[in-house]
Design an enzyme around this catalytic site. Structure first.
Site, mmCIF file in Angstrom:
data_model
loop_
_atom_site.group_PDB
_atom_site.id
_atom_site.type_symbol
_atom_site.label_atom_id
_atom_site.label_comp_id
_atom_site.label_asym_id
_atom_site.label_seq_id
_atom_site.Cartn_x
_atom_site.Cartn_y
_atom_site.Cartn_z
ATOM 1 N N CYS A 155 -8.081 -28.160 7.659
ATOM 2 C CA CYS A 155 -6.822 -27.417 7.827
ATOM 3 C C CYS A 155 -5.929 -28.114 8.846
ATOM 4 O O CYS A 155 -6.340 -29.031 9.553
ATOM 5 C CB CYS A 155 -7.097 -25.971 8.254
ATOM 6 N N HIS B 258 -6.069 -21.484 10.885
ATOM 7 C CA HIS B 258 -7.448 -21.891 10.601
ATOM 8 C C HIS B 258 -8.218 -20.792 9.873
ATOM 9 O O HIS B 258 -8.900 -21.045 8.864
ATOM 10 C CB HIS B 258 -8.159 -22.276 11.897
ATOM 11 N N ASP C 15 0.859 -1.183 0.000
ATOM 12 C CA ASP C 15 0.000 0.000 0.000
ATOM 13 C C ASP C 15 0.898 1.236 0.000
ATOM 14 O O ASP C 15 2.125 1.128 -0.011
ATOM 15 C CB ASP C 15 -0.958 -0.030 1.189
ATOM 16 N N CYS D 198 -7.575 -28.172 12.319
ATOM 17 C CA CYS D 198 -8.734 -29.051 12.482
ATOM 18 C C CYS D 198 -8.397 -30.525 12.242
ATOM 19 O O CYS D 198 -9.057 -31.406 12.783
ATOM 20 C CB CYS D 198 -9.873 -28.593 11.564
ATOM 21 N N CYS E 134 -13.815 -28.608 8.195
ATOM 22 C CA CYS E 134 -12.530 -28.007 7.824
ATOM 23 C C CYS E 134 -11.432 -29.072 7.843
ATOM 24 O O CYS E 134 -11.385 -29.922 8.727
ATOM 25 C CB CYS E 134 -12.197 -26.888 8.800
ATOM 26 N N ASP F 139 -8.208 -7.261 0.817
ATOM 27 C CA ASP F 139 -7.256 -7.521 1.898
ATOM 28 C C ASP F 139 -7.919 -7.124 3.192
ATOM 29 O O ASP F 139 -8.772 -6.219 3.213
ATOM 30 C CB ASP F 139 -5.970 -6.702 1.731
#
Lengths: 410, 410
Positions: free
Chosen positions: B309, B338, B97, B312, B307, B269
């Protein structure tokens, strides 16, 4: 995996010119090659790292603190989860300490007796009692592969009379712990006796007479300094049974570990690599450095050119320093990983050197390099305090002497 | 990899019943599939995660904050390291940015002029000036794939006259930024205009007239609320060139992202998944939960059954809650992973749905599930503040209104 008890310990090799042993522990959750360093997972996590990363680094066993896990999340919850292995998802061996070290260094000890200790929780102020029976029950609920007898870790300095009475209490508690232990778990006794040769020997003889699976040397790394610590090891080891694993509690620096291995110690644990990592102190083949030092600002190269850990393969000292200056979590992660990797490789090299009968040479080479170019940019902050605090991370900052006073009043 | 400029943006598919586009960005460091969510790496690290983990989760681009990196470690050092990609070891695209958002919300703005802004470093109190030319030079030194024009992000609430003058300043600065930009980098202009329809349209027309590679909608997510935010998108999008990527800055929640995608936005974002993760708030297919809630004490099952991930697959909600109660670093790691994984999968599913022409159905199904069973146990704490603070993590806590006052005095 089903429990397999008693523990089996094979001595695979002995170093020809020192007391060092190369061994293999068979435990309920797997095999542990010794000499071994056990990372400290105080509250069910080795701080700033993950269980997957510990496996990746090659760690075969970690330590959990009974005192902390008893207070949070509590043994009932851990048992309900299927034990500590299941609760934290670590499928390799675990050793839990007895909580004795922590409970005796607490601010809020209310009553010490022959039966046990009443103390106040640092979490919520509630009162609790630890007795040998209670501690063995808690350790059974946690379900570690190796459990420790409830002991009294004498402070340093400590007068002879107190050291004797603490030792005698420890012996009585060892017998009670043994009687109350869960037969599915391997059980270690703990030698006490402070810095007094006759007490250390008496304690070694007593604990050796018990039906334990291994023996720990406790009451070291409490501020007595390196020389007295090694003396304790030298006094005790000749009286320990050859065939049982020997565990030096709360030790130590790479130099300490090497010094104790040549004196016949098989197992170690210490918060140094994790705690120092979080404060920006990193072990390298050329000594310990403080990554926050300005000289790393533009070191666009790894922390240790000889290291092939996750941190050193991917990130520069300059980046790590930047992360520290910004207080980023990744700083603690990378440094913890690096330090634990350093310890894992050190132990691996020690084991290899014993296998190959060249431990003395290895030790000399390692230390020559580690110390010759060593720029210790920060001493271990309050080294004595660090040692004393070992396994007791969130403990209130106060002098052990003060705790002792409270204790005696009790 | 050699720079490849200008950026190429291919629109692969358009949703038949909404404004949503499925696109592909070709940037100097690789390809980015859109609609895309960019995790925020404020100080050269996406908090509590690692670059390797971001790759593992499938992220193709991250954001860096020029303001923070300018202050620490400084653009000269980053340039010396070979640019931000090399310094932080992230070999995929980066967007930086312009620092405008941060510098205008700072406590210690000393002087605002048509030329730029003088401000005081929150790190060491030193004075610095950001002008469009300076900011483009810093972004060139950082070496991101996509750089942003220096803009003034008007606060909320903001009266019409101030919004107009801030917009006009932003337009002049956009031209100067464009003239000063590094031609090796892709350049995005920023539409401002606060909550005023005519200003938003005027700004969209002006920025669209410039030779940019993409266009951002700025000045949203500053406390104006969801309705006004979506209005800003609806006002602006019809005036944006079809062929350029559209980036809604600092947005947002899963619902916000879905709402903006159907309105034709390609890039997002937000610090929400990382910041909320660190505070114990986790996104699940059934809504956002607060893992510290007592109901997870004995949930010996993953946080989200749907999930897959790292968190998880390996750890239970009960363990994660325990880690939070003990303030362990692994808590922040697991929750951040997560949440970022949740966002990555959301974007993946959005892209797939557009590819298959069923975005409306997907959105309906996702929201029905996400909201129907939703037990929002904690509202986003200070949602407005969170939005406002977006991309500005260590900013001093104070009201934007106060900063504005200082600014006007300047």
């Amino acid at each position: 995996m089903a429990y397999q008890k008693p523990l089996r310990f094979d001595i695979l090799a002995k170093d020809p010119s020192t007391g060092a042993r190369r061994g293999r522990l068979y435990l309920a959750h797997g095999i542990v090659e010794t000499p071994v360093f056990m990372p400290v997972g105080t509250q069910g996590t080795v701080k700033a790292t993950s269980q997957e990363e510990l496996v990746e680094m090659g760690y075969q066993i970690i330590l959990g603190n009974t005192y902390h896990l008893y207070l949070r999340p509590g043994p009932d919850l851990v048992a309900e989860a299927g034990g500590l292995h299941s609760f934290i998802n670590w499928q390799r061996p675990i050793l839990t300490d007895s909580g004795g070290f922590q409970v005796f260094s607490l601010e809020h000890i209310r009553k010490i007796g022959e039966d046990g200790v009443v103390f106040r929780s640092y979490v919520d102020g509630s009162y609790h009692e630890f007795t040998p029976e209670k501690v063995m029950q808690v350790q059974s609920q946690l379900g570690a592969d190796i459990v420790m007898a409830f002991d009294e870790c004498a402070p340093y300095p400590c007068d002879y009379d107190y050291a004797r009475s603490a030792m005698e209490r420890t012996h009585k508690w060892a017998e009670r712990s043994l009687a109350a232990r869960d037969p599915k778990q391997s059980f270690f006794g703990i030698v006490q006796g402070s810095v007094y040769r006759d007490l250390r020997i008496e304690s070694a003889q007593f604990v050796s007479s018990l039906d334990t699976d291994g023996i720990a040397i406790g009451g070291v790394s409490v501020g007595e300094g390196k020389e007295l610590m090694m003396k304790a090891v030298e006094w005790v080891v000749p009286y320990l049974p050859e065939e049982k694993p020997r565990y030096l509690m709360g030790v130590g620096t790479p130099e300490d570990i090497l010094d104790a291995v040549v004196r016949g110690v098989d197992m170690f644990d210490c918060v140094l690599p994790t705690r120092l990592g979080r404060s920006g102190s990193l072990y390298t083949s050329l000594g310990r450095i403080n990554i926050k030092n300005a000289r790393f600002t533009r070191q666009f190269a790894p922390v240790d050119p000889e290291c092939d850990c996750w941190c050193c393969r991917n990130y520069t000292a300059a980046y790590l320093r930047h992360l520290y200056m910004c207080d980023e979590i990744l700083a603690a992660r990378l440094a913890t990983y690096h330090n634990l990797y350093f310890y894992a490789r050190l132990m691996e090299n020690i084991r290899k050197a014993i296998d190959e009968g060249r431990l003395v040479d290895f030790r000399e080479e390692f230390l020559a390099k580690y110390k010759a170019q060593l720029v210790v940019e920060t001493e271990i902050p309050n080294e004595d305090e660090t040692r004393r605090e070992n396994n007791n991370e969130p403990r209130a900052k106060r002098s052990y002497a003060g705790a002792r006073k409270t204790q005696r009043k009790g």
